[in-house]
Every structure is written in C-alpha cells, then in structure tokens.
Motif scaffolding. Structure first.
Motif, PDB file in Angstrom:
ATOM      1  N   ALA A   1       0.839  -1.068  -0.167  1.00 51.49           N
ATOM      2  CA  ALA A   1      -0.058   0.151   0.011  1.00 51.49           C
ATOM      3  C   ALA A   1       0.853   1.144   0.158  1.00 51.49           C
ATOM      4  O   ALA A   1       1.185   1.662   0.757  1.00 51.49           O
ATOM      5  CB  ALA A   1      -0.857  -0.123   1.269  1.00 51.49           C
ATOM      6  N   THR A   2       1.213   1.637  -1.168  1.00 46.43           N
ATOM      7  CA  THR A   2       2.157   2.986  -1.253  1.00 46.43           C
ATOM      8  C   THR A   2       1.518   4.261  -1.843  1.00 46.43           C
ATOM      9  O   THR A   2       2.163   5.197  -1.798  1.00 46.43           O
ATOM     10  CB  THR A   2       3.079   2.633  -2.443  1.00 46.43           C
ATOM     11  N   ALA A   3       0.112   4.020  -1.567  1.00 45.71           N
ATOM     12  CA  ALA A   3      -0.499   5.466  -1.941  1.00 45.71           C
ATOM     13  C   ALA A   3      -0.267   6.424  -1.075  1.00 45.71           C
ATOM     14  O   ALA A   3      -0.113   7.689  -1.563  1.00 45.71           O
ATOM     15  CB  ALA A   3      -2.139   5.068  -2.253  1.00 45.71           C
ATOM     16  N   ASN A   4      -0.194   6.085  -0.005  1.00 43.03           N
ATOM     17  CA  ASN A   4       0.091   7.323   1.262  1.00 43.03           C
ATOM     18  C   ASN A   4       1.643   7.744   0.968  1.00 43.03           C
ATOM     19  O   ASN A   4       1.486   9.284   1.352  1.00 43.03           O
ATOM     20  CB  ASN A   4      -0.266   6.840   2.606  1.00 43.03           C
TER      21      ASN A   4
ATOM     22  N   ALA B   1       3.022   8.221  -1.759  1.00 42.23           N
ATOM     23  CA  ALA B   1       3.065   9.026  -2.981  1.00 42.23           C
ATOM     24  C   ALA B   1       2.211  10.370  -2.520  1.00 42.23           C
ATOM     25  O   ALA B   1       2.733  11.452  -2.842  1.00 42.23           O
ATOM     26  CB  ALA B   1       2.037   8.498  -4.092  1.00 42.23           C
ATOM     27  N   LYS B   2       1.277  10.201  -1.802  1.00 43.80           N
ATOM     28  CA  LYS B   2       0.598  11.561  -1.259  1.00 43.80           C
ATOM     29  C   LYS B   2       1.453  12.572  -0.554  1.00 43.80           C
ATOM     30  O   LYS B   2       1.543  13.607  -0.656  1.00 43.80           O
ATOM     31  CB  LYS B   2      -0.733  11.280  -0.484  1.00 43.80           C
TER      32      LYS B   2
END
Lengths: 89, 269
Positions: free
Chosen positions: A13-16, A18-19
């Motif tokens: 889960a890498t989206a955070n 990125a954000k």
C-alpha cells in the motif's frame, strides 16, 4: 490465476507515500511560484563568490522573495560554518 | 460570447485528447454548438480519435495564415451536425501559432454562433500549451492518480493562475480536476491515490472520474469517442462529467469496488 498465487506477496500500500511526497514537493514548488526566473542563477553566483572566502556548504545560501506590505524584499541568508576555536581566538 | 474551455494536463499520455473528444461529443449531444480545436501542432491526433482523419483538408495553421477560410477548415461531425473539429497542422514549425492568430480564430468561431469552444492542449508547457489555455474561461485539468501526473498538473494550475488573459485582467480561470484511469480496486487496497488524496494535494474540485476501462482503447481504435458507448462505464462517467460542466449536480459513479454476487464469483464475469 495460479494455485500458488496466495504465496506471492501482495502489492504494498504505497498510495500514502505518494501523497506525502507530493504534498511536500507541491508546497515547495508553489512557494517559488511567481518568483523571478533569475533567483536560482543569483543564488548560484552568490554561492560561488562566498565560497571564495568562506568554505560554506552548497545549501548554505538561501534566496527568497518575500512580500512585506507594498514592497518585495529579496531575503538572502548565508549560514556560515561553525568556527573552530583555533581559528577564532 | 462563446465559452472557451481548455483541456490540459502538463504530462502527456494521461487522456487529454480522449477527454476533449468525449466532452465535445457529449456537449454536442446536449444540443450545444461546439467547436473543438487541436492545438498539438506537429502531432495531430484529435481527428483520429473523433474518426474524421480522412476528411482533413485544411487545418488550424492554414486558417491562421489565411490559406483557407474557417468554413473550409472546420470538419462537421457526421453524428452531430452542431459539432465541428478544427485539426492541428502537421507542420514542424512550432511558431506556426500566434496569439493574435488564435484570438482571431476564436472570435470568428464566436461570430459563427458556436456556444462552446474546446481547446485540446498539447502536453508540456511550451507555446502550444500556453496558447491553448491563454483565452480560456474554464479549464479541465486531466490527471492520472500517479505522482508525475499530479505534480505536472500543479505546474499547469500555476500557469492558469498567472499566464492567462483572465489572470492578466485580475480574474481567474475556473479550474476542474478530471481523474482518468481510476482503478477503485487498487485505491481500496492502498496501491493508488484516491480522489480525496489528489484533491487534497492540488486543492481543486473534481468534475469527473473516469474508471480505467478497456472500452477507451476500443473507442479510439474505432474513432468513436467513448462517451458514445452507452454500455461502457467510462462512457457513462464522461456523460456525467459533461452534465456537471453544464452545472448539473451528479454524484460520482464507478468509484467503488463492485461487489460480486455469489453466481458471478462462481462463474466469473
């Protein structure tokens, strides 16, 4: 779908990440937005001149355009290295 | 006065032309008189996506240089007669477009009675992209939920708020976010940034979310903008975006993972 699929690691889960990275870089780029194009060059040349006399780091010179009421102020700060006692008796 | 809407992004390959084609088609379907202009000089593509590539005789640069009239260069859509396409030139001369030339074409389109002029911007922040946005009233910023696309679109937002006629006159271009290639499943598992994440970073309102869909490729293969594919969720999502552009308040669809029923789980689908 293979029968050993369950053994494969799930994508992280890498989206955070990125954000967070975007939040920082976008804020930084926005703070330089509208500043004159010559600021980076000015900063580099100042650094070269200062480095003739004092051995400062590459990120020691900060050049910013600050709004002070009606005026725009060119805010230049130079962080000097800590002087050793022997050099400064 | 005709309303001028720019479709822009900064980064290439995020779906600007796909979006321009579908928005133009959708607005025409609502009865608006729409002209859509390809600003990507040297890399003409809107004509292919709209399915009129074999009918291009004259282009945008021919009109600006006075080699053809606007009437000669506008390609009437076969599906909606109130929709016209102005193709980009294939010239390699990047200075073929001028601010005065673009302004004249926009004025003439307005005089011809068009309600909406859509400007399909090239990628990058060079002259073509600048001219596509300069006269805009509104801007649709196309973004993929991916770091480089988000960062580049923030650069574009900076230019929209400083280098446009609206900005020079002390006003501002109304900006909207349009997310493409959105994959709810990957968002749910934390692999992809969500709508809220991108909105938070960029600080602008979302006008549409287009789910990742194989229908987009097959629509471009056929030269029929995906909005015409009523069975496609991407097409329906573009339909929603068009309605929102016209001021309608619609909830976002296709942004949750579809829950599969037992039968679907057993037999696939």
């Amino acid at each position: 779908m293979g029968i050993f699929d369950f053994l494969r690691a799930k994508p992280k889960a890498t989206a955070n990440i990125a954000k967070e990275r975007l939040r920082i870089i976008v804020a930084q780029e926005r703070s330089h937005r509208g500043a004159p194009d010559y600021l980076p060059l000015l900063r580099r040349e100042l650094l070269e001149v200062i480095r003739k006399y004092v051995n400062v780091d590459f990120d020691a010179v900060k050049v910013d355009l600050v709004k002070d009421g009606e005026h725009e102020v060119l805010d230049i700060s130079v962080a000097l290295p800590e002087t050793r006692p022997s050099e400064n008796p | 006065m005709a309303e001028i809407i720019v479709v822009t992004s900064g980064k290439g390959g995020v779906g600007k032309t796909t979006t321009s084609a579908s928005l133009a088609m959708g607005l025409a379907r609502l009865g608006k008189r729409v002209a859509v202009i390809d600003f990507d000089v040297g890399l003409r593509n809107l004509d292919l996506i709209m399915g009129c590539e074999r009918r291009v005789v004259y282009d945008f640069v021919n009109v600006i240089h006075g080699e053809a009239t606007l009437k000669q260069a506008l390609i009437r859509d076969k599906r909606f007669e109130n929709l016209a396409v102005l193709a980009a030139s294939q010239t390699r001369d990047k200075d073929a477009l001028t601010k005065e030339g673009v302004e004249k074409v926009l004025k003439d389109l307005d005089a011809d009675g068009f309600d909406i002029i859509l400007c399909d911007s090239p990628a990058g922040i060079e002259k073509g992209a600048f001219l596509a946005m300069y006269f805009a009233d509104r801007a649709v910023v196309v973004v993929n939920p991916e770091v480089s696309s988000v960062r580049d679109s923030d650069r574009i937002l900076g230019l929209l708020s400083s280098k446009t006629r609206k900005a020079e006159q002390g006003g501002r271009v109304q900006e909207y976010l349009l997310l493409t290639r959105y994959n709810p499943k990957r968002v749910e598992s934390g692999e992809m940034m969500s709508i809220a994440d991108v909105e938070e970073v960029l600080g602008i309102k979302t006008i549409g979310v287009i789910p990742e869909s194989p229908d987009v490729l097959s629509a471009s293969n056929k030269g029929e903008p995906v909005i015409l594919d009523e069975a496609s969720i991407a097409g329906q999502a573009y339909g929603d975006a068009v309605a929102r552009l016209m001021g309608e308040d619609r909830p976002m669809r296709f942004i949750q993972v579809e829950k599969k029923g037992l039968l679907q789980k057993l037999f696939g689908g």
